[in-house]
Design a protein around this motif. Structure first.
Motif, PDB file in Angstrom:
ATOM      1  N   TYR A  96     -67.947  58.222 -19.948  1.00 22.50           N
ATOM      2  CA  TYR A  96     -66.996  57.105 -19.897  1.00 22.50           C
ATOM      3  C   TYR A  96     -65.608  57.557 -20.361  1.00 22.50           C
ATOM      4  CZ  TYR A  96     -64.635  52.769 -21.061  1.00 22.50           C
ATOM      5  OH  TYR A  96     -63.718  51.763 -21.146  1.00 22.50           O
ATOM      6  N   ALA A  97     -65.541  58.266 -21.489  1.00 21.84           N
ATOM      7  CA  ALA A  97     -64.250  58.724 -22.015  1.00 21.84           C
ATOM      8  C   ALA A  97     -63.626  59.770 -21.095  1.00 21.84           C
ATOM      9  CB  ALA A  97     -64.427  59.285 -23.417  1.00 21.84           C
ATOM     10  N   ASN A 134     -53.186  56.261 -20.509  1.00 19.69           N
ATOM     11  CA  ASN A 134     -54.635  56.490 -20.402  1.00 19.69           C
ATOM     12  C   ASN A 134     -55.343  56.120 -21.706  1.00 19.69           C
ATOM     13  OD1 ASN A 134     -54.514  57.336 -17.799  1.00 19.69           O
ATOM     14  ND2 ASN A 134     -54.723  59.514 -18.239  1.00 19.69           N
ATOM     15  N   PHE A 135     -54.698  56.443 -22.821  1.00 17.80           N
ATOM     16  CA  PHE A 135     -55.290  56.113 -24.116  1.00 17.80           C
ATOM     17  C   PHE A 135     -55.394  54.596 -24.283  1.00 17.80           C
ATOM     18  CE2 PHE A 135     -54.901  55.206 -28.666  1.00 17.80           C
ATOM     19  CZ  PHE A 135     -56.053  55.829 -29.106  1.00 17.80           C
ATOM     20  N   TYR A 136     -54.345  53.881 -23.936  1.00 12.18           N
ATOM     21  CA  TYR A 136     -54.370  52.423 -24.055  1.00 12.18           C
ATOM     22  C   TYR A 136     -55.344  51.796 -23.061  1.00 12.18           C
ATOM     23  CZ  TYR A 136     -50.398  53.093 -27.099  1.00 12.18           C
ATOM     24  OH  TYR A 136     -49.602  53.497 -28.132  1.00 12.18           O
ATOM     25  N   ASN A 137     -55.464  52.368 -21.893  1.00 13.68           N
ATOM     26  CA  ASN A 137     -56.475  51.898 -20.928  1.00 13.68           C
ATOM     27  C   ASN A 137     -57.883  52.126 -21.476  1.00 13.68           C
ATOM     28  OD1 ASN A 137     -54.531  51.085 -19.120  1.00 13.68           O
ATOM     29  ND2 ASN A 137     -54.581  52.986 -17.944  1.00 13.68           N
ATOM     30  N   PHE A 138     -58.067  53.257 -22.164  1.00 13.83           N
ATOM     31  CA  PHE A 138     -59.359  53.545 -22.791  1.00 13.83           C
ATOM     32  C   PHE A 138     -59.679  52.493 -23.855  1.00 13.83           C
ATOM     33  CE2 PHE A 138     -61.401  55.456 -26.548  1.00 13.83           C
ATOM     34  CZ  PHE A 138     -62.650  55.717 -26.018  1.00 13.83           C
ATOM     35  N   LEU A 139     -58.700  52.190 -24.708  1.00 13.04           N
ATOM     36  CA  LEU A 139     -58.917  51.183 -25.755  1.00 13.04           C
ATOM     37  C   LEU A 139     -59.219  49.811 -25.149  1.00 13.04           C
ATOM     38  CD1 LEU A 139     -56.203  52.056 -28.420  1.00 13.04           C
ATOM     39  CD2 LEU A 139     -58.642  52.503 -28.521  1.00 13.04           C
ATOM     40  N   GLU A 140     -58.518  49.449 -24.095  1.00 12.46           N
ATOM     41  CA  GLU A 140     -58.764  48.176 -23.427  1.00 12.46           C
ATOM     42  C   GLU A 140     -60.148  48.179 -22.776  1.00 12.46           C
ATOM     43  OE1 GLU A 140     -58.259  44.375 -22.369  1.00 12.46           O
ATOM     44  OE2 GLU A 140     -56.810  45.493 -23.576  1.00 12.46           O
TER      45      GLU A 140
END
Length: 179
Positions: A96-97, A134-140
């Motif tokens: 997933y990550a 991408n990091f913020y999309n991951f957190l969301e």
């Protein structure tokens, strides 16, 4: 031969009245001793029954309201409920990550019981990514992940010429690990 019935002439009226009085006294005694106290007790029990019935009806109505509210919440939060039941695997999380990060590594920091119902994993995540979006999309995306995962602070982002290195901790609440 005389065909007239003379049996009523032999009745002593005084004895009859005395027996009638005794019968009436005994009957009233039984009524006052046995029936009237039971009627009072019956009225008391009937009043208590009505009070308890009103209370029971209120509790039933409250129960049905809560049951309706529970089914509504279950329908609204079906994803969260299924996320609690879904077992956490590191390989699945790495896949997933990998959709968001160029490189991901996980190391287990601690594993502790959380209120005796869940096992809480604390994992250290180190990753490389090209853009911070991408990091913020991951957190969301963690809100829609199959397990209950919480990103924890501090989140350390370090930029180099080609990529951004991020280091942060995640907590995973696993319901299946306690069984």
């Amino acid at each position: 031969m005389n065909n007239f019935d003379r049996s009523l002439e032999k009745i002593d009226i005084m004895k009859l009245l005395i027996f009638l009085m005794v019968f009436i006294v005994v009957t009233f005694t039984f009524v006052f001793v046995l029936i009237i106290p039971n009627v009072k007790e019956h009225r008391i029990l009937q009043a208590e029954y009505k009070r308890v019935l009103v209370h029971k009806t209120r509790v039933e109505n409250l129960f049905y309201e809560r049951e309706t509210e529970l089914s509504k919440l279950k329908a609204e939060n079906v994803h969260i409920i299924s996320a609690f039941k879904h077992p956490f695997t590191q390989e699945e999380f790495m896949r997933y990550a990998g959709k968001f990060f160029a490189q991901v590594s996980l190391t287990e920091v601690t594993k502790s019981e959380y209120k005796k119902e869940f096992v809480e994993y604390e994992l250290n995540v180190t990753s490389m990514l090209k853009t911070p979006t991408n990091f913020y999309n991951f957190l969301e995306g963690l809100n829609r992940y199959d397990s209950i995962v919480q990103a924890d602070f501090p989140i350390h982002l370090e930029s180099s010429k080609e990529s951004i290195t991020s280091t942060f901790k995640i907590k995973v609440y696993d319901l299946n690990a306690t069984r």
